[in-house]
Motif scaffolding. Sequence first.
Motif, PDB file in Angstrom:
ATOM      1  N   VAL A 107      19.216  23.467  78.753  1.00 34.47           N
ATOM      2  CA  VAL A 107      20.535  22.559  78.469  1.00 34.47           C
ATOM      3  C   VAL A 107      19.817  21.188  78.549  1.00 34.47           C
ATOM      4  CG1 VAL A 107      22.678  22.109  79.586  1.00 34.47           C
ATOM      5  CG2 VAL A 107      21.965  24.457  79.666  1.00 34.47           C
ATOM      6  N   VAL A 108      20.252  20.258  77.636  1.00 39.77           N
ATOM      7  CA  VAL A 108      19.744  18.977  77.560  1.00 39.77           C
ATOM      8  C   VAL A 108      21.007  18.081  78.211  1.00 39.77           C
ATOM      9  CG1 VAL A 108      18.970  17.088  76.131  1.00 39.77           C
ATOM     10  CG2 VAL A 108      18.216  19.303  75.753  1.00 39.77           C
ATOM     11  N   PRO A 109      20.679  17.663  79.391  1.00 44.12           N
ATOM     12  CA  PRO A 109      21.966  16.579  79.788  1.00 44.12           C
ATOM     13  C   PRO A 109      21.699  15.481  78.989  1.00 44.12           C
ATOM     14  CG  PRO A 109      19.890  16.512  81.385  1.00 44.12           C
ATOM     15  CD  PRO A 109      19.653  17.591  80.297  1.00 44.12           C
ATOM     16  N   PRO A 110      22.978  14.698  78.626  1.00 41.66           N
ATOM     17  CA  PRO A 110      23.275  13.721  77.552  1.00 41.66           C
ATOM     18  C   PRO A 110      22.566  12.309  78.312  1.00 41.66           C
ATOM     19  CG  PRO A 110      25.105  14.333  78.064  1.00 41.66           C
ATOM     20  CD  PRO A 110      24.336  15.167  78.912  1.00 41.66           C
ATOM     21  N   VAL A 169      24.923   4.294  85.152  1.00 42.31           N
ATOM     22  CA  VAL A 169      26.226   4.970  84.153  1.00 42.31           C
ATOM     23  C   VAL A 169      25.674   6.203  83.266  1.00 42.31           C
ATOM     24  CG1 VAL A 169      27.830   4.506  82.534  1.00 42.31           C
ATOM     25  CG2 VAL A 169      27.367   2.889  84.022  1.00 42.31           C
ATOM     26  N   ALA A 170      24.495   5.954  82.723  1.00 40.53           N
ATOM     27  CA  ALA A 170      23.915   6.919  82.039  1.00 40.53           C
ATOM     28  C   ALA A 170      23.351   8.116  82.912  1.00 40.53           C
ATOM     29  CB  ALA A 170      22.681   6.464  81.014  1.00 40.53           C
ATOM     30  N   LEU A 171      22.749   7.997  83.863  1.00 33.53           N
ATOM     31  CA  LEU A 171      22.302   9.075  84.743  1.00 33.53           C
ATOM     32  C   LEU A 171      23.399   9.798  85.274  1.00 33.53           C
ATOM     33  CD1 LEU A 171      19.513   7.060  86.628  1.00 33.53           C
ATOM     34  CD2 LEU A 171      19.102   9.227  85.315  1.00 33.53           C
ATOM     35  N   ALA A 172      24.623   9.048  85.641  1.00 35.15           N
ATOM     36  CA  ALA A 172      25.790   9.768  86.092  1.00 35.15           C
ATOM     37  C   ALA A 172      26.324  10.573  85.190  1.00 35.15           C
ATOM     38  CB  ALA A 172      26.718   8.640  86.613  1.00 35.15           C
ATOM     39  N   GLU A 173      26.569  10.121  83.865  1.00 36.30           N
ATOM     40  CA  GLU A 173      26.989  11.178  82.849  1.00 36.30           C
ATOM     41  C   GLU A 173      25.961  12.318  82.788  1.00 36.30           C
ATOM     42  OE1 GLU A 173      28.581   7.863  79.453  1.00 36.30           O
ATOM     43  OE2 GLU A 173      26.632   8.796  79.280  1.00 36.30           O
ATOM     44  N   ALA A 174      24.738  12.252  82.746  1.00 36.50           N
ATOM     45  CA  ALA A 174      23.900  13.351  82.545  1.00 36.50           C
ATOM     46  C   ALA A 174      23.976  14.442  83.413  1.00 36.50           C
ATOM     47  CB  ALA A 174      22.503  12.880  82.470  1.00 36.50           C
ATOM     48  N   HIS A 175      24.058  13.905  85.155  1.00 35.54           N
ATOM     49  CA  HIS A 175      23.906  14.700  86.157  1.00 35.54           C
ATOM     50  C   HIS A 175      25.471  15.498  86.117  1.00 35.54           C
ATOM     51  CE1 HIS A 175      20.509  14.221  88.063  1.00 35.54           C
ATOM     52  NE2 HIS A 175      20.734  12.669  88.044  1.00 35.54           N
ATOM     53  N   VAL A 176      26.641  14.646  85.664  1.00 32.11           N
ATOM     54  CA  VAL A 176      27.941  15.364  85.729  1.00 32.11           C
ATOM     55  C   VAL A 176      28.151  16.473  84.664  1.00 32.11           C
ATOM     56  CG1 VAL A 176      30.418  14.933  84.926  1.00 32.11           C
ATOM     57  CG2 VAL A 176      29.111  13.289  86.692  1.00 32.11           C
ATOM     58  N   GLU A 177      27.266  16.131  83.323  1.00 31.80           N
ATOM     59  CA  GLU A 177      27.244  17.234  82.389  1.00 31.80           C
ATOM     60  C   GLU A 177      26.405  18.477  82.663  1.00 31.80           C
ATOM     61  OE1 GLU A 177      27.761  18.569  78.449  1.00 31.80           O
ATOM     62  OE2 GLU A 177      28.661  17.124  79.292  1.00 31.80           O
ATOM     63  N   VAL A 178      25.359  18.325  83.506  1.00 31.42           N
ATOM     64  CA  VAL A 178      24.935  19.569  84.149  1.00 31.42           C
ATOM     65  C   VAL A 178      25.419  20.205  85.007  1.00 31.42           C
ATOM     66  CG1 VAL A 178      22.631  20.340  84.957  1.00 31.42           C
ATOM     67  CG2 VAL A 178      22.486  18.676  83.072  1.00 31.42           C
ATOM     68  N   GLY A 179      26.188  19.401  85.892  1.00 27.43           N
ATOM     69  CA  GLY A 179      26.821  20.001  86.856  1.00 27.43           C
ATOM     70  C   GLY A 179      25.914  19.496  88.202  1.00 27.43           C
ATOM     71  N   ALA A 180      26.948  19.495  89.336  1.00 29.79           N
ATOM     72  CA  ALA A 180      26.418  18.792  90.684  1.00 29.79           C
ATOM     73  C   ALA A 180      25.094  19.658  91.076  1.00 29.79           C
ATOM     74  CB  ALA A 180      27.561  18.915  91.557  1.00 29.79           C
TER      75      ALA A 180
END
Length: 550
Positions: A27-30, A347-358
């Motif tokens: 799964v590739v976090p964006p 901001v970009a890291l937050a997006e990625a971690h949210v996409e993958v899940g906490a």
Amino acid sequence: MIRIAATLALLPLAACATTPDTQGEQVVPPLSLETMKETVRTLSSDAFEGRMPGTPGGQMTVDYLVEQFAAAGLQPGNGDSWLQEVPLVEITGSDFAPLSVGDLQLQHGEDWVGVSYRQTPSTTLADSEIVFVGYGINAPERGWNDYEGVDMTGKTALILVNDPDYMADGLEGPFGGRAMTYYGRWTYKYEEAARQGAAAAIIVHEDFPASYGWNVVESSWSGPQAYADTGGDGSDQTLMNGWVQLEAAQAIAQQAGMDLAEMTRAASRPGFQAVPLGVTASTSFANSYRRYTSNNVIGILPGTQRPDEVILHTAHWDHLGRCTPNAAGDDICNGAVDNATGTAGLVALAEAHVEVGAPDRSLVFLAVTAEESGLLGAEYYAANPVYPLDQTVAGINMDGIAVRGQSRDVNVRGGGKSDLDAYLATALDAQGRTASPDPAPEAGYYYRSDHFPMVKRGVPMFYVKSGLDLVNGGTAAGEAAEAAYRANAYHGPDDEYDPDWDWSGLMQDLDLYYRLARDLASTTDWPEWYEGDEFRAVRQQSCAASPEGC
């Protein structure tokens, strides 16, 4: 002994990181290049007027970051608020009398500079006995105390810059040899002098051990000075902190019938004892001050298993506002690289971690104010942490992510100090990159960015910078690009967004920061400072103070 968590599934030098899903596929976090471009472009636009705290551009920045954190999927990080108010005070000295020492009349700006951290209408230092305290260090864990046996109450400490062993060729010595420790930083020296009860603290300037010339000191310590407003009107500080030119310090020693070079050699050896000079210092100046409030912006992705344990991300959102115009008349210091890149990284890291899940532990994203004024937003947070420092496992600081293409290495500032080394080695191995030591350890860069207020209170923090060994062009190209940025753009109006930047190296670094945070947030281990490190004792004290700590 640290136990490294299972590393993330990997992609070679991609602008994204990976982690396995429940079916074992990737799964590739964006880690979004478009987010990075748009956020950097916006924050560094002229509309934000250089993001100076206390200005409309500063408020625009705070409002924008709240919107971006919310859009990324974070929750407010300070209760139900995105903000932590940071009270600041700006003090401006004027009408400086000479610094009088015996027959000497040292002129302000030319021979010495000084400021007061106290919020008083005037500062008067009258007939204060000068005591040469060597490097001004009190380091019990290293068996070193330059203040031993001397009562500094009401006296002026004359202090050498850097550490006792800074002239070493290598990194071996009681204070890390050529590498500056925190004890070598001027900030520490003023703090320790205040703890010792000194009326004033004056550091002797030399270009090499300071890592900058007198022109930098004179310009930085003249005009308005911003400080964190910690209450008490600064009464716990010295009356005056300042610097004196080397030649002036030599003349002060001669007034006492002593030789500064000989005293300096003695101060570099164990067992040094402070030397009362038998002469006094006097000066005075007026102060005007104003109080204002800025904000740190905080978002959180709560952990699923141990939400009270925090992995911290820091980046400063501020820059210099309006500044000296360039040849074209542009007077806005936009701060595109410094530090719109690091702020956009949050901001970009937050997006990625949210996409993958906490992950198991919570991830906190802290955009701090007033770094350019002396790490003030980070210092305020560290002194008033929203998340207890004994529950803050570790952190990652992002300050000026380079846009010069992919590199084979990273520049590690503060390496060799803690168990974080093992996490970095694992993540770099995953990327196929290497760690390069700090090319200028004597400059003490590890002690000069927003991670450091947490570090000095015991929290292990990464400060890993873009490497200089570029895939295209090697170290020669990397060093040339860094030199060009320093000469032409750094802290000037030409640090502007460029749509033609090569973003691949920045995204490579962002990938690294993602891996580090994800690993730290997925383990039960607590990285420790190595035995003998200057921050080990304060971390142990912090952890022992609470049954939930560390």
